[in-house]
Design an enzyme around this catalytic site. Structure first.
Site, PDB file in Angstrom:
ATOM      1  N   HIS A  37       0.832  -1.207   0.000  1.00 30.01           N
ATOM      2  CA  HIS A  37       0.000   0.000   0.000  1.00 30.01           C
ATOM      3  C   HIS A  37       0.868   1.259   0.000  1.00 30.01           C
ATOM      4  O   HIS A  37       0.562   2.235  -0.698  1.00 30.01           O
ATOM      5  CB  HIS A  37      -0.890   0.031   1.248  1.00 30.01           C
ATOM      6  CG  HIS A  37      -1.961  -1.009   1.269  1.00 30.01           C
ATOM      7  ND1 HIS A  37      -1.929  -2.083   2.133  1.00 30.01           N
ATOM      8  CD2 HIS A  37      -3.092  -1.146   0.536  1.00 30.01           C
ATOM      9  CE1 HIS A  37      -3.002  -2.820   1.938  1.00 30.01           C
ATOM     10  NE2 HIS A  37      -3.732  -2.279   0.973  1.00 30.01           N
ATOM     11  N   SER A 187      -0.088  -8.737   1.007  1.00 30.64           N
ATOM     12  CA  SER A 187      -1.535  -8.691   1.133  1.00 30.64           C
ATOM     13  C   SER A 187      -1.901  -8.526   2.601  1.00 30.64           C
ATOM     14  O   SER A 187      -1.213  -9.065   3.483  1.00 30.64           O
ATOM     15  CB  SER A 187      -2.156  -9.977   0.581  1.00 30.64           C
ATOM     16  OG  SER A 187      -3.523 -10.058   0.918  1.00 30.64           O
TER      17      SER A 187
END
Length: 281
Positions: A37, A187
């Site tokens: 991210h 993830s």
């Protein structure tokens, strides 16, 4: 860094940027942030004057209530990470801010065959939920640049189709998948893996590499069967192993003179992992 919880406060802050003629980039997330991210945030900062990150676990894209309940929520840690990466605005809305009309009887979108293959087949309704939340977030933020990650490749194609449906003049940037040192795609779900399962999870990356190195020499059906058997022998429940056209994810039975993509979805001890890899003919 400003943390904003309401639609009105978000739009008030954005008006200041717009009034100065400054561009806005947007990174949508469901929180539980990791280095993948943050790579999106960094890329967004390089492409726009201001970066907005949303943290919203969207209830209408989960077809499994247990998956929604178990999705990791780490807001305090997320905000510290985003502050360190010089994020301008973090939008953390409640459900009623995103869906003021409620979540029943929502609109539907014509997403074509993308909605029925691979993730669409195994998670019915999921991509309608993605389209619904993304339309609302895009309308609220009206970004100049939208940054998303290649790990969720099919989702990226869905959002690109949504932008066409909306006639939105947004520049879409798909950031390459960010991986751990052993190749596992980063993830939020990885933190749910038990230590032994975390070690086994690297087999998904190794399987994609195997497909990429063998697709010229084995029939696709046989290649996919070999990979599936390897994953199952390690303890995975396999949803799919597939080779598809990159442009529309139509499943291929034999090589084509076009960019292809290998895709895998498999679950180990209740944690479902997906990954994909580009194949250039």
């Amino acid at each position: 860094m400003k943390v904003i919880h309401t639609r009105n406060a978000l739009q008030e802050a954005l008006r200041v940027y717009r009034g100065r003629g400054e561009t806005v980039g947007f990174v949508p997330t469901m929180g539980a942030l990791h280095a993948g991210h943050l790579a999106l945030v960094k890329a967004c900062r390089e492409q726009a004057a201001h970066t907005v990150v949303s943290i919203f676990v969207n209830p209408v894209q989960f077809n499994d209530p247990q998956d929604f309940a178990l999705y990791p929520r780490t807001l305090d840690d997320d905000l510290k990470l985003l502050d360190a990466y010089q994020t301008d605005l973090v939008f953390v809305p409640e459900v009623h801010e995103v869906y003021p009309e409620g979540t029943n009887e929502l609109e539907t979108y014509d997403l074509g065959s993308l909605e029925t293959v691979l993730e669409g087949k195994f998670r019915p309704g999921h991509f309608q939920g993605v389209a619904r939340v993304m339309r609302r977030l895009l309308e609220m933020i009206q970004p100049d640049v939208l940054v998303m990650g290649e790990k969720d490749y099919q989702q990226c194609l869905i959002v690109q189709q949504l932008l066409q449906i909306m006639h939105a003049s947004v520049r879409f940037y798909m950031h390459p998948t960010v991986r751990e040192a052993d190749g596992l795609a980063m993830s939020s779900r990885n933190r749910r893996l038990l230590p032994d399962d975390r070690k086994k999870a690297t087999l998904i990356y190794e399987s994609l590499m195997y497909i990429r190195s063998h697709w010229r020499y084995m029939p696709f059906a046989r290649l996919e069967a070999v990979v599936r058997e390897q994953l199952q022998a390690t303890g995975f429940v396999v949803d799919y192993v597939a080779i598809a056209r990159s442009v529309d994810l139509q499943i291929l039975q034999a090589p084509e003179d076009t960019e292809m993509r290998a895709l895998i979805a498999a679950t180990i001890q209740g944690v479902r992992l997906i990954d994909n890899m580009q194949i250039n003919p």
